[in-house]
Write an enzyme that holds these catalytic residues in place. Sequence first.
Site, PDB file in Angstrom:
ATOM      1  N   HIS A  44      -1.170  -8.495  12.100  1.00  0.00           N
ATOM      2  CA  HIS A  44      -1.857  -7.766  13.179  1.00  0.00           C
ATOM      3  C   HIS A  44      -3.060  -8.545  13.735  1.00  0.00           C
ATOM      4  O   HIS A  44      -4.082  -7.946  14.099  1.00  0.00           O
ATOM      5  CB  HIS A  44      -2.337  -6.392  12.682  1.00  0.00           C
ATOM      6  CG  HIS A  44      -1.278  -5.583  11.999  1.00  0.00           C
ATOM      7  ND1 HIS A  44      -0.080  -5.258  12.603  1.00  0.00           N
ATOM      8  CD2 HIS A  44      -1.242  -5.034  10.760  1.00  0.00           C
ATOM      9  CE1 HIS A  44       0.650  -4.534  11.763  1.00  0.00           C
ATOM     10  NE2 HIS A  44      -0.019  -4.402  10.646  1.00  0.00           N
ATOM     11  N   ASN A  88      -0.652   7.001   6.468  1.00  0.00           N
ATOM     12  CA  ASN A  88       0.361   6.117   7.032  1.00  0.00           C
ATOM     13  C   ASN A  88       1.725   6.339   6.394  1.00  0.00           C
ATOM     14  O   ASN A  88       2.693   5.701   6.757  1.00  0.00           O
ATOM     15  CB  ASN A  88      -0.073   4.654   6.837  1.00  0.00           C
ATOM     16  CG  ASN A  88       0.550   3.726   7.844  1.00  0.00           C
ATOM     17  OD1 ASN A  88       0.646   4.032   9.030  1.00  0.00           O
ATOM     18  ND2 ASN A  88       0.995   2.568   7.371  1.00  0.00           N
ATOM     19  N   LYS A 124       0.812  -1.223   0.000  1.00  0.00           N
ATOM     20  CA  LYS A 124       0.000   0.000   0.000  1.00  0.00           C
ATOM     21  C   LYS A 124       0.845   1.274   0.000  1.00  0.00           C
ATOM     22  O   LYS A 124       0.437   2.281  -0.569  1.00  0.00           O
ATOM     23  CB  LYS A 124      -0.989   0.004   1.154  1.00  0.00           C
ATOM     24  CG  LYS A 124      -0.435  -0.150   2.542  1.00  0.00           C
ATOM     25  CD  LYS A 124      -1.565  -0.243   3.568  1.00  0.00           C
ATOM     26  CE  LYS A 124      -1.022  -0.409   4.985  1.00  0.00           C
ATOM     27  NZ  LYS A 124      -0.370  -1.739   5.155  1.00  0.00           N
TER      28      LYS A 124
END
Length: 475
Positions: free
Chosen positions: A200, A154, A131
């Site tokens: 995660h 981010n 990403k």
Amino acid sequence: MIEVQGVSGRRVAVLGLGRSGLSAARALMAGGAEVVAWDDTRAPREDAASEGFEIKDLSRDEALDGVDRLIVSPGIPHLYPAPNRVVAAALGLGIPVDNDIGLFFRSLATEAWHRFDTAPRVIAVTGSNGKSTTSALIHHVLAEAGRDVQLAGNIGRGVLDLDPPGDGGVVVLELSSYQTELARALTPDVAVFTNLSADHLDRHGGLGGYFAAKRRLFSEGGPDRAVIGVDEAEGRFLAGQLSEGPTDDRVIRTSSGQKLGGPGWAVVARKGFLAETRKGKQVGAIDLREIKGLPGAHNHQNACAAYAACRATGLAPRVIERGFHSFEGLPHRSQIVAETGGVRIVNDSKATNVDAALKALMAFPRIRWICGGLEKEGGLANLAPGLPHVVKAYVIGREAARFALGLNGVEAAICTTMSAAVEAAMAEAQPGEVVLLAPAAASFDQYDNFERRGDDFITEVRARIGADGGTAADA
């Protein structure tokens, strides 16, 4: 700065004063909010206090009295594996919990937009791997095409630190699952899903929760266009949920390696060529093989997503292709550091998990592989398809010997330090080979973060290039 709307005269608490938290506090204050802030670490508290923010331990009894909403930084858990005590207290009191991404989307549009010929647009990118590269590539192509474009989230700047976009402006956001899972407003014009792999999982209560966090980018507001990577089952499911039928061109399906059927809008990369099809006909194509900033199938997947997003903004295929050729890649992500004696040297320090490292290994045929570090759960077995590309591994990290045991069938040198690994790999590399840093592990046993690890790799390489000759790329 983007001033937060709808908070004038209201008391808003900010928990966590890192980059996103502090920028949220500033934007809230600019919007007229009464801000009370807290961070468990002293230095961020002192920085915020020096800017005039009220500092108050939000975990204490009655600390949330009179608070209208709580803004939480991305790293702070709110549900799994257990909610932060301040978040739990806020939820118990019925106080809405949001983050800077939610504030951004609720505050971006202003009265000034009525005077614009073209309303600003937001392209938001999420997924497990790629990403950052996809977001940076979209930003680069739009900038090269002369668009007024900003990059944040981010990657790069905090979203509320952006300048308010002008007439026809574009904002490109990279959004992690930590950011999408909590934002109370998610309304991009174009939303991109690159791929999904296990990551995660503790934070999201398992793979289903992780996917659900990513999916919110597409379900909360409903983008005008959705670019969906369909190389995994979750992407195919998401594309199916968003589409009203096979010809619904609000959904652009992308793939690296698959041939996609049907009459819909698709962008596919196979054998180094990108092809765009609509209504069963090819309408654009790019030869990706000589684009140095996008090596390997994983970067071709990123190229498909970026191409589709740029097409959704109206750019022509040839314009996108020109932008691809001038893209140099991101630091620590398939970054070409140098070429010397016919050997290419590549820094992919961001390959902190097995899936990302496998993609890096699959990008080159003959590799002197620098790997190792703090091994993650799940072991190294999934690296198996890429190991035939490895001529030899040079293992770093405090547990280098144990890490090497997981590299079945690969000749491995236990180097421990980056200096020793680079020295050996560069000395033994032959013309046509690649010296690749793709650790398949976290950096924290030796470095503060993957950036420091990658910087150390570059320093060691360039010290030897300076001595032996060769061409060093700009970092």
